[in-house]
Design a protein around this motif. Structure first.
Motif, PDB file in Angstrom:
ATOM      1  N   GLY A 297      61.418 -18.180 -29.888  1.00 38.32           N
ATOM      2  CA  GLY A 297      61.851 -19.515 -29.494  1.00 38.32           C
ATOM      3  C   GLY A 297      62.640 -20.203 -30.591  1.00 38.32           C
ATOM      4  N   LEU A 298      62.215 -20.060 -31.844  1.00 35.48           N
ATOM      5  CA  LEU A 298      62.954 -20.650 -32.962  1.00 35.48           C
ATOM      6  C   LEU A 298      64.340 -20.027 -33.090  1.00 35.48           C
ATOM      7  N   MET A 299      64.417 -18.724 -32.918  1.00 35.60           N
ATOM      8  CA  MET A 299      65.731 -18.089 -32.973  1.00 35.60           C
ATOM      9  C   MET A 299      66.621 -18.584 -31.846  1.00 35.60           C
ATOM     10  N   ALA A 300      66.037 -18.762 -30.655  1.00 30.31           N
ATOM     11  CA  ALA A 300      66.805 -19.287 -29.525  1.00 30.31           C
ATOM     12  C   ALA A 300      67.335 -20.688 -29.822  1.00 30.31           C
ATOM     13  N   LEU A 301      66.495 -21.528 -30.392  1.00 29.65           N
ATOM     14  CA  LEU A 301      66.918 -22.898 -30.713  1.00 29.65           C
ATOM     15  C   LEU A 301      67.990 -22.896 -31.797  1.00 29.65           C
ATOM     16  N   GLY A 302      67.824 -22.015 -32.801  1.00 32.39           N
ATOM     17  CA  GLY A 302      68.810 -21.959 -33.874  1.00 32.39           C
ATOM     18  C   GLY A 302      70.183 -21.563 -33.374  1.00 32.39           C
ATOM     19  N   PHE A 303      70.243 -20.498 -32.586  1.00 28.14           N
ATOM     20  CA  PHE A 303      71.551 -20.069 -32.075  1.00 28.14           C
ATOM     21  C   PHE A 303      72.062 -21.018 -30.994  1.00 28.14           C
ATOM     22  N   GLY A 304      71.166 -21.577 -30.195  1.00 28.40           N
ATOM     23  CA  GLY A 304      71.603 -22.553 -29.197  1.00 28.40           C
ATOM     24  C   GLY A 304      72.233 -23.777 -29.826  1.00 28.40           C
ATOM     25  N   ALA A 305      71.766 -24.137 -31.039  1.00 26.62           N
ATOM     26  CA  ALA A 305      72.323 -25.308 -31.724  1.00 26.62           C
ATOM     27  C   ALA A 305      73.784 -25.132 -32.091  1.00 26.62           C
ATOM     28  N   LEU A 306      74.259 -23.881 -32.148  1.00 29.38           N
ATOM     29  CA  LEU A 306      75.669 -23.648 -32.483  1.00 29.38           C
ATOM     30  C   LEU A 306      76.603 -24.142 -31.390  1.00 29.38           C
ATOM     31  N   THR A 307      76.050 -24.499 -30.240  1.00 35.83           N
ATOM     32  CA  THR A 307      76.869 -25.088 -29.182  1.00 35.83           C
ATOM     33  C   THR A 307      77.581 -26.345 -29.674  1.00 35.83           C
ATOM     34  N   VAL A 308      76.927 -27.090 -30.549  1.00 37.30           N
ATOM     35  CA  VAL A 308      77.506 -28.351 -31.052  1.00 37.30           C
ATOM     36  C   VAL A 308      77.945 -28.228 -32.500  1.00 37.30           C
ATOM     37  N   ALA A 309      77.947 -27.023 -33.058  1.00 37.89           N
ATOM     38  CA  ALA A 309      78.302 -26.849 -34.468  1.00 37.89           C
ATOM     39  C   ALA A 309      79.810 -26.869 -34.646  1.00 37.89           C
ATOM     40  N   ASP A 310      80.280 -27.675 -35.563  1.00 40.03           N
ATOM     41  CA  ASP A 310      81.695 -27.643 -35.938  1.00 40.03           C
ATOM     42  C   ASP A 310      81.882 -27.875 -37.437  1.00 40.03           C
ATOM     43  N   GLU A 311      80.776 -28.026 -38.153  1.00 37.27           N
ATOM     44  CA  GLU A 311      80.810 -28.212 -39.596  1.00 37.27           C
ATOM     45  C   GLU A 311      79.826 -27.249 -40.261  1.00 37.27           C
ATOM     46  N   LEU A 312      80.073 -26.970 -41.527  1.00 33.16           N
ATOM     47  CA  LEU A 312      79.235 -26.032 -42.255  1.00 33.16           C
ATOM     48  C   LEU A 312      77.783 -26.488 -42.296  1.00 33.16           C
ATOM     49  N   ALA A 313      77.554 -27.786 -42.448  1.00 32.35           N
ATOM     50  CA  ALA A 313      76.178 -28.289 -42.544  1.00 32.35           C
ATOM     51  C   ALA A 313      75.366 -27.946 -41.303  1.00 32.35           C
ATOM     52  N   VAL A 314      75.987 -28.005 -40.136  1.00 36.50           N
ATOM     53  CA  VAL A 314      75.278 -27.685 -38.895  1.00 36.50           C
ATOM     54  C   VAL A 314      74.957 -26.202 -38.851  1.00 36.50           C
ATOM     55  N   TYR A 315      75.893 -25.371 -39.252  1.00 39.69           N
ATOM     56  CA  TYR A 315      75.644 -23.931 -39.286  1.00 39.69           C
ATOM     57  C   TYR A 315      74.498 -23.605 -40.252  1.00 39.69           C
ATOM     58  N   VAL A 324      63.862 -18.548 -40.176  1.00 44.00           N
ATOM     59  CA  VAL A 324      62.408 -18.724 -40.139  1.00 44.00           C
ATOM     60  C   VAL A 324      61.833 -17.960 -38.949  1.00 44.00           C
ATOM     61  N   GLY A 325      62.518 -18.011 -37.812  1.00 44.02           N
ATOM     62  CA  GLY A 325      62.072 -17.253 -36.646  1.00 44.02           C
ATOM     63  C   GLY A 325      62.011 -15.761 -36.913  1.00 44.02           C
ATOM     64  N   SER A 326      63.039 -15.222 -37.539  1.00 42.33           N
ATOM     65  CA  SER A 326      63.052 -13.784 -37.826  1.00 42.33           C
ATOM     66  C   SER A 326      61.987 -13.413 -38.849  1.00 42.33           C
ATOM     67  N   MET A 327      61.708 -14.293 -39.796  1.00 42.68           N
ATOM     68  CA  MET A 327      60.668 -14.034 -40.793  1.00 42.68           C
ATOM     69  C   MET A 327      59.292 -13.963 -40.138  1.00 42.68           C
ATOM     70  N   LEU A 328      59.024 -14.873 -39.207  1.00 41.49           N
ATOM     71  CA  LEU A 328      57.737 -14.866 -38.522  1.00 41.49           C
ATOM     72  C   LEU A 328      57.583 -13.641 -37.639  1.00 41.49           C
ATOM     73  N   ALA A 390      62.958 -14.565 -23.441  1.00 40.01           N
ATOM     74  CA  ALA A 390      62.175 -13.567 -24.177  1.00 40.01           C
ATOM     75  C   ALA A 390      60.912 -14.189 -24.770  1.00 40.01           C
ATOM     76  N   ALA A 391      60.994 -15.449 -25.197  1.00 40.58           N
ATOM     77  CA  ALA A 391      59.810 -16.123 -25.739  1.00 40.58           C
ATOM     78  C   ALA A 391      58.716 -16.226 -24.682  1.00 40.58           C
TER      79      ALA A 391
END
Length: 423
Positions: A297-315, A324-328, A390-391
Motif C-alpha cells: 500500500g505504501l508503494m502504491a501511494l508513493g507511485f500514485g503521488a507522481l500523478t501530481v509531481a512536477d518538482e524534484l521535492a515531490v519526487y 519505506v514500503g520496499s524495506m518493510l 495487490a495490498a
C-alpha cells in the motif's frame, strides 16, 4: 551501551556462522558486480556498436538471466547449494575475464548471454542455503540482512563502476572477475553443503515419492497457493521497476535534469542502507500478510503521488514513501517464499519466485512506456491502483498461506532423522 547491544542482538544475533559466510560472499559478489551496468556504454563507445545492437546484447544478458534462475533452482536441489554456487561463481569469473579481451560483437553477445545465466544461478541457491541453516524463528532477520547486503553491495558497485569505466573498460571487467573469484573462495573455504535428505514417516514418504515422480518445477508451477503469492510479488516487482524504467521518462517530461533522477535513486539507496537494519524489530509483532499489505500500500501511494509531481521535492517525498514500503516488504516476502516450499524442492520454488523480477523488468517498460505516452500522468494512477489491489490481495491470501505453512510444518514434524545427502 546496553541498548545498542540489545539492538545488535535483535538485528543480527543468533545467526549461525555459515549464514555469515554466505552473507559475506553475497556482499562481495554484489559489490564487485558492476561491469554489466556499463555493458551498453562499453559496446557503443569501445566496440562501435549501434544503440540497437547494444540493446540486443543487453537483452541477451537478461534472457540468459531468466534461464539461469530456473537452472540454478534445479541444480541447487540436485547437485546441492555449495556445488551450484561454486560452479556459477567460477564460471562467471572466467567468462568475465574472457569478455574483457573479446573484440568481436558476436562473441561478446554469446558471452553476455552465458553471463546472464551464471549471474542468476546463485540467487535460488543462496536463499535455499540460508533457509537450510537458519532456524525458522530467526529467518526474518537473516533475510533482512541479506536484503541490506544486496543493496549495500549495489551502492558500492555503482560508485566503483564509474571510476573504473573512466579509467579502463578492461580493468572494469577484470576487477569484476576478481571480486567474483573472491566470493567463490569464501564459499569454497567456509560454506559446507547445506542440502540435507530426510527419512520421513511412511505416509509422508509416499507423498514425497508422488511428488518426485513429477519434475520439481512442475510441482512449483502448479502450486496454487504459491503461485498466488508469486503473482502478488510480481505486482510489487512491477512497481519497483518503475523507478528505473518509467520514472526517468516522467522526470524528463517535467523538465528535470538527469542529475535530479540520480538524486532520487541515491536517496532510496541511502534510506535502505541506513534504515533496513531497524526493520525486523518494527515488523516482528505483526502478521506477515498484514506487513506485506501495508508495504505494498505504501508503494502504491508513493507511485500514485507522481500523478501530481512536477518538482524534484515531490519526487523525493514520494521516493521516501515507496522506499519505506520496499524495506518493510523484504523480510516477510523472502520468509513466506521459504515457508511455502517443501524442503525437497526448496531451491526450485526459489527459482520460480525469482522469475518475477526478469518478467517485471520486461513488462514494466514495455507496457509502462505505452501507458505514459498515451495517458501521461494518469499512468501513475494505474500504477497506484494496481498496488492497492495487490495490498488487498495480500490480506485475502494471508489465511490460506498460513494454513499451507502450518501443514508443511506438521509434515516436517513427523519426518524422521535428518541425514546429509551423499551418505
Amino acid at each position: 551501551m546496553q541498548a545498542l547491544r540489545r539492538w545488535l542482538h535483535d538485528t543480527a544475533g543468533g545467526l549461525p556462522a555459515i549464514f555469515w559466510y554466505l552473507w559475506s560472499g553475497l556482499l562481495i559478489n554484489r559489490a564487485g558486480s558492476f561491469a554489466m551496468l556499463f555493458l551498453s556504454l562499453y559496446l557503443t563507445d569501445a566496440r562501435g556498436a549501434s544503440e540497437g545492437l547494444a540493446g540486443a546484447v543487453v537483452g541477451a544478458y537478461g534472457a540468459g538471466g531468466a534461464g539461469g534462475v530456473l537452472l540454478g533452482g534445479v541444480l541447487a536441489d540436485r547437485w546441492g547449494r555449495r556445488a551450484t554456487l561454486l560452479t556459477a561463481h567460477l564460471g562467471a569469473a572466467g567468462l568475465m575475464a574472457a569478455l574483457a579481451f573479446s573484440r568481436h560483437l558476436a562473441m561478446i553477445a554469446v558471452l553476455a548471454a552465458l553471463l546472464g545465466v551464471l549471474h542468476s544461478m546463485p540467487s535460488p541457491a543462496f536463499v535455499a542455503a540460508i533457509v537450510d541453516v537458519v532456524p525458522e524463528a530467526r529467518r526474518s532477520r537473516a533475510f533482512n540482512l541479506q536484503f541490506w547486503a544486496f543493496n549495500l553491495g549495489m551502492a558500492v558497485a555503482s560508485l566503483l563502476a564509474g571510476v573504473l569505466a573512466e579509467a579502463s573498460f578492461v580493468a572494469l571487467f577484470l576487477v569484476d572477475a576478481a571480486a567474483t573469484l573472491t566470493a567463490a573462495a569464501v564459499i569454497g573455504w567456509k560454506v559446507p553443503e547445506t542440502l540435507v535428505g530426510r527419512r520421513p514417516a511412511p505416509a509422508v514418504r509416499r507423498r514425497e515419492l508422488a511428488v518426485r515422480r513429477r519434475p520439481g518445477l512442475h510441482t512449483a508451477l502448479t502450486d496454487r497457493t504459491f503461485l498466488v503469492f508469486v503473482g502478488l510479488t510480481f505486482v510489487l516487482a512491477v512497481l519497483t521497476m518503475q523507478t528505473s524504467t518509467i520514472m526517468p521518462l516522467a522526470m524528463r517530461a517535467d523538465g528535470l535534469r538527469p542529475s535530479a533522477y540520480g538524486v532520487v535513486v541515491a536517496l532510496g539507496g541511502a534510506l535502505i542502507v541506513l534504515g533496513q537494519l531497524f526493520v525486523p524489530r518494527l515488523i516482528e509483532p505483526y502478521r506477515k500478510a498484514s506487513v506485506l499489505s501495508v508495504s505494498t500500500g505504501l508503494m502504491a501511494l508513493g507511485f500514485g503521488a507522481l500523478t501530481v509531481a512536477d518538482e524534484l521535492a515531490v519526487y523525493l517525498g514520494a521516493a521516501v514513501v515507496w522506499t519505506v514500503g520496499s524495506m518493510l516488504a523484504a523480510p516477510p516476502n523472502a520468509q513466506i517464499n521459504a515457508d511455502l516450499a517443501p524442503p525437497e524442492l526448496r531451491a526450485r520454488y526459489q527459482s520460480v519466485f525469482y522469475l518475477t523480477f526478469p518478467a517485471a523488468s520486461f513488462v514494466a517498460p514495455a507496457l509502462g512506456g505505452v501507458s505514459l505516452q498515451y495517458l501521461g500522468d494518469r499512468h501513475w494512477l494505474i500504477v497506484g491502483g494496481l498496488g492497492l489491489v495487490a495490498a488487498v490481495g495480500h490480506l485475502l491470501a494471508g489465511p490460506p498461506r498460513e494454513r499451507r505453512v502450518a501443514a508443511l510444518r506438521g509434515r516436517d514434524d513427523h519426518s524422521g532423522e535428518v541425514v546429509t545427502v551423499g551418505r
